[in-house]
Design an enzyme around this catalytic site. Structure first.
Site, PDB file in Angstrom:
ATOM      1  N   TYR A  62      19.255  40.412 -39.781  1.00 34.84           N
ATOM      2  CA  TYR A  62      19.147  38.730 -39.307  1.00 34.84           C
ATOM      3  C   TYR A  62      19.914  37.963 -40.284  1.00 34.84           C
ATOM      4  O   TYR A  62      19.780  38.352 -41.746  1.00 34.84           O
ATOM      5  CB  TYR A  62      17.766  38.366 -39.081  1.00 34.84           C
ATOM      6  CG  TYR A  62      16.839  38.680 -38.146  1.00 34.84           C
ATOM      7  CD1 TYR A  62      17.402  39.521 -37.056  1.00 34.84           C
ATOM      8  CD2 TYR A  62      15.612  38.387 -38.091  1.00 34.84           C
ATOM      9  CE1 TYR A  62      16.769  39.821 -35.907  1.00 34.84           C
ATOM     10  CE2 TYR A  62      14.662  38.529 -36.892  1.00 34.84           C
ATOM     11  CZ  TYR A  62      15.617  39.451 -36.008  1.00 34.84           C
ATOM     12  OH  TYR A  62      14.723  39.719 -34.778  1.00 34.84           O
TER      13      TYR A  62
HETATM   14  N1  LIG Z   1      13.031  42.129 -31.520  1.00 37.55           N
HETATM   15  C1  LIG Z   1      14.194  41.432 -31.159  1.00 37.55           C
HETATM   16  O1  LIG Z   1      14.916  41.771 -30.587  1.00 37.55           O
HETATM   17  C2  LIG Z   1      14.131  39.966 -31.156  1.00 37.55           C
HETATM   18  C3  LIG Z   1      14.995  39.146 -30.512  1.00 37.55           C
HETATM   19  C4  LIG Z   1      14.926  37.694 -30.849  1.00 37.55           C
HETATM   20  C5  LIG Z   1      14.206  37.251 -31.376  1.00 37.55           C
HETATM   21  N2  LIG Z   1      13.371  37.853 -32.157  1.00 37.55           N
HETATM   22  C6  LIG Z   1      12.200  37.158 -33.058  1.00 37.55           C
HETATM   23  O2  LIG Z   1      11.551  36.078 -32.476  1.00 37.55           O
HETATM   24  C7  LIG Z   1      11.854  34.996 -33.102  1.00 37.55           C
HETATM   25  C8  LIG Z   1      11.832  33.823 -32.292  1.00 37.55           C
HETATM   26  O3  LIG Z   1      12.906  33.979 -31.040  1.00 37.55           O
HETATM   27  P1  LIG Z   1      13.670  32.761 -30.677  1.00 37.55           P
HETATM   28  O4  LIG Z   1      14.328  32.151 -31.624  1.00 37.55           O
HETATM   29  O5  LIG Z   1      14.556  33.375 -29.357  1.00 37.55           O
HETATM   30  O6  LIG Z   1      12.464  31.919 -29.937  1.00 37.55           O
HETATM   31  P2  LIG Z   1      12.387  30.559 -28.933  1.00 37.55           P
HETATM   32  O7  LIG Z   1      11.125  29.903 -29.388  1.00 37.55           O
HETATM   33  O8  LIG Z   1      12.419  31.049 -27.545  1.00 37.55           O
HETATM   34  O9  LIG Z   1      13.583  29.700 -29.257  1.00 37.55           O
HETATM   35  C9  LIG Z   1      13.723  29.260 -30.547  1.00 37.55           C
HETATM   36  C10 LIG Z   1      14.698  27.953 -30.484  1.00 37.55           C
HETATM   37  O10 LIG Z   1      14.503  27.049 -29.617  1.00 37.55           O
HETATM   38  C11 LIG Z   1      14.785  25.702 -30.441  1.00 37.55           C
HETATM   39  N3  LIG Z   1      13.296  25.334 -30.457  1.00 37.55           N
HETATM   40  C12 LIG Z   1      12.158  25.639 -31.043  1.00 37.55           C
HETATM   41  N4  LIG Z   1      11.109  24.814 -31.034  1.00 37.55           N
HETATM   42  C13 LIG Z   1      11.463  23.799 -30.344  1.00 37.55           C
HETATM   43  C14 LIG Z   1      10.665  22.524 -30.367  1.00 37.55           C
HETATM   44  N5  LIG Z   1       9.486  22.468 -30.664  1.00 37.55           N
HETATM   45  N6  LIG Z   1      11.556  21.601 -29.663  1.00 37.55           N
HETATM   46  C15 LIG Z   1      12.730  21.729 -29.425  1.00 37.55           C
HETATM   47  N7  LIG Z   1      13.510  22.951 -29.578  1.00 37.55           N
HETATM   48  C16 LIG Z   1      12.932  23.845 -30.172  1.00 37.55           C
HETATM   49  C17 LIG Z   1      15.450  25.899 -31.565  1.00 37.55           C
HETATM   50  O11 LIG Z   1      16.871  25.767 -31.398  1.00 37.55           O
HETATM   51  P3  LIG Z   1      17.676  24.635 -31.366  1.00 37.55           P
HETATM   52  O12 LIG Z   1      16.793  23.455 -32.073  1.00 37.55           O
HETATM   53  O13 LIG Z   1      18.831  25.176 -32.151  1.00 37.55           O
HETATM   54  O14 LIG Z   1      18.260  24.403 -30.065  1.00 37.55           O
HETATM   55  C18 LIG Z   1      15.051  27.446 -31.852  1.00 37.55           C
HETATM   56  O15 LIG Z   1      16.090  27.831 -32.523  1.00 37.55           O
HETATM   57  C19 LIG Z   1      13.039  34.963 -33.888  1.00 37.55           C
HETATM   58  O16 LIG Z   1      13.213  34.324 -35.217  1.00 37.55           O
HETATM   59  C20 LIG Z   1      12.983  36.645 -34.303  1.00 37.55           C
HETATM   60  O17 LIG Z   1      12.025  36.726 -35.436  1.00 37.55           O
HETATM   61  C21 LIG Z   1      13.137  39.331 -32.055  1.00 37.55           C
END
Ligand SMILES: NC(=O)c1ccc[n+]([C@@H]2O[C@H](COP(=O)([O-])OP(=O)(O)OC[C@H]3O[C@@H](n4cnc5c(N)ncnc54)[C@H](OP(=O)(O)O)[C@@H]3O)[C@@H](O)[C@H]2O)c1
Length: 356
Positions: A62
Site C-alpha cells: 500500500y
Molecule cells: N483486500 C483488498 O484487496 C482491498 C482492496 C481495496 C481496499 N482494501 C482495504 O479497505 C479499505 C477501504 O477501502 P476503500 O478505500 O475502497 O473504502 P470506501 O469506504 O469504499 O472508499 C473510501 C473513499 O471514499 C471517500 N470517503 C470516505 N468516507 C467519506 C465520507 N464520509 N464522505 C465523503 N467521502 C468519503 C474517500 O475518497 P475521497 O475523499 O478521496 O473521494 C475515501 O478514500 C482500504 O483502506 C484498504 O485497507 C482492501
C-alpha cells in the site's frame, strides 16, 4: 443498534477480539494520489484508537510501503494493544517474478518486508491478498502455518480468491492440523453484493469472519457522485489523474445502477437525519457473516462521519428498500434452488426449518 469501537467482535473461528469497524490504511500516504499525508494519517490513527478502535488493515505494497511505515511509527507506543492485519502477494519489485504471487518465496520475503516496515516482530493477521491461480494450495497453507509456528504471524486469512478454493484450503488445514483461515476479506457493499452467492455463505460455514473492503463503493455511496460522473473511460474534468474520483471512473464504479442505489441511500439517510455514508456502512455492518467493514477515510471529518454508522438503526422497511434497489441475480444454482419447484421436490409441503 448502538455500538462503539470497543464493542469487540470475535474474528471468525478464533478468540481474537476486533472492533466492529476496521480502519483501512490505503489512505495513509500520498503516493497513490488519493491518500492523506503523514499529519492527517496520524490524526486518523489517534482518533480511531482514542475511541477504542483496535483493528487496522494494510498491505506490504500500500502506498509503496508508506502505509505500513506510518502504521509502524504510530503503533510504537502501544503495539500489543492493536491488531495489525497486513497482506502479501502483490508484486513488490517490477520485473522480479518471485516478488509477487502466493507462493512460499513471495510470502516469506513479503512478511520480512512488512515486519521491517511496521517496525514490529509479529503480524497479528496475515492475508493472502489476491489469488494467483498458479500455486498449489498445500504450499500456501504450509507456508502460512510455518510463519505461525515461527511466531512471526499469529493468525492467517485470505482475501480475493475463489470460494471453492478457500473452502478446500480450510478443509485441508483442518485435516492436517495446520493454522485455519480465520477471515475472508472481500469487496462487499450495497453496490457489490455478488459475494452473497458463494463467498459469504462459504465463510459462515467454514468459520471465516467476513471483513469487507470498499464499503462505500470508493465514495459513490456517500452521495457525492452524480450523473455528470458517468464517464468511465476518460479522465474526469477538474481532477488529477491519480484522484479517487478518476480511479472510481476508471474502475467503472459510477454507473446508472450504482447512482440509483446511492439515491435510495440518500433518501433513507434524510429520513433518519443521518448521512448517506453512515447508512451505507450500517447496512454492511448488519449483513449476516460480516464481522467488520473497513473504513477508508482520507480525512478526520470523513472518519467522524463514518463512525456515526455505529449508531444507525435501519427500520425493516428501509432495509427492504435498500435490499431491493441493490438486489443481484443470484446466478446458478441459487436461482434454481430458490424456485418453488425445487422446494416442492425437496421438502414437499412440510415445514422444515434450516437450522440445527
Ligand atoms: N483486500 C483488498 O484487496 C482491498 C482492496 C481495496 C481496499 N482494501 C482495504 O479497505 C479499505 C477501504 O477501502 P476503500 O478505500 O475502497 O473504502 P470506501 O469506504 O469504499 O472508499 C473510501 C473513499 O471514499 C471517500 N470517503 C470516505 N468516507 C467519506 C465520507 N464520509 N464522505 C465523503 N467521502 C468519503 C474517500 O475518497 P475521497 O475523499 O478521496 O473521494 C475515501 O478514500 C482500504 O483502506 C484498504 O485497507 C482492501
Amino acid at each position: 443498534m448502538s455500538l462503539t469501537l470497543d464493542t469487540y467482535r470475535l474474528l471468525g473461528r478464533s478468540g481474537l477480539r476486533v472492533s466492529p469497524l476496521a480502519l483501512g490504511t490505503a489512505t495513509f500516504g500520498t503516493e497513490w494520489g488519493w491518500g492523506a499525508g503523514r499529519e492527517e494519517a496520524r490524526r486518523l490513527f489517534d482518533r480511531y484508537t482514542e475511541l477504542g478502535g483496535n483493528f487496522f488493515d494494510t498491505a506490504s505494497t500500500y502506498t509503496n510501503g508508506s502505509s505500513e511505515r506510518l502504521l509502524g511509527e504510530f503503533t510504537r507506543t502501544d503495539r500489543d494493544g492493536l491488531v495489525l492485519a497486513t497482506k502479501y502477494s502483490t508484486l513488490r519489485r517490477p520485473g522480479d517474478p518471485n516478488s509477487g504471487g502466493t507462493h512460499r518465496k513471495s510470502m516469506l520475503a513479503s512478511v520480512e518486508a512488512s515486519l521491517r516496515q511496521l517496525s514490529t516482530d509479529y503480524i497479528d493477521l496475515l492475508y493472502l491478498n489476491v489469488w494467483d491461480f498458479r500455486t498449489p494450495v498445500e504450499e500456501i497453507l504450509r507456508g502460512l502455518d510455518d510463519l505461525v509456528r515461527q511466531g512471526k504471524v499469529l493468525y492467517v486469512a485470505i482475501s480475493s480468491a475463489p470460494a471453492w478454493q478457500v473452502s478446500r484450503m480450510q478443509t485441508i488445514a483442518d485435516l492436517r492440523g495446520w493454522s485455519p483461515l480465520v477471515a475472508l476479506e472481500i469487496e462487499y457493499s450495497l453496490i457489490e453484493r455478488t459475494g452473497e452467492r458463494d463467498l459469504i455463505p462459504m465463510a459462515r460455514e467454514m468459520g471465516l469472519g467476513v471483513v469487507s473492503f470498499s464499503p462505500l463503493g470508493g465514495g459513490v455511496l456517500t452521495g457525492k457522485y452524480g450523473r455528470e460522473d458517468l464517464n468511465p473511460t476518460g479522465p474526469v474534468a477538474g481532477e488529477t489523474a491519480g484522484s479517487r474520483r478518476s480511479l472510481n471512473a476508471a474502475l467503472g464504479m459510477v454507473t446508472e445502477r450504482t447512482l440509483a442505489i446511492a439515491d435510495v441511500v440518500k433518501e433513507v439517510a434524510s429520513e433518519l437525519g443521518r448521512t448517506p455514508a453512515q447508512v451505507a456502512l450500517a447496512w454492511t455492518m448488519k449483513a449476516p457473516g460480516v464481522t467488520a467493514p473497513i473504513i477508508g477515510a482520507r480525512t478526520v471529518a470523513q472518519l467522524e462521519d463514518n463512525l456515526g454508522a455505529l449508531q444507525v438503526d435501519l427500520t425493516p422497511s428501509q432495509l427492504a428498500r435498500l435490499d431491493e434497489v441493490s438486489a443481484i441475480d443470484p446466478g446458478i444454482p441459487h436461482s434454481l434452488l430458490a424456485s418453488d419447484h425445487i422446494r416442492t421436490v425437496t421438502t414437499g409441503h412440510m415445514k422444515i426449518e434450516n437450522r440445527r
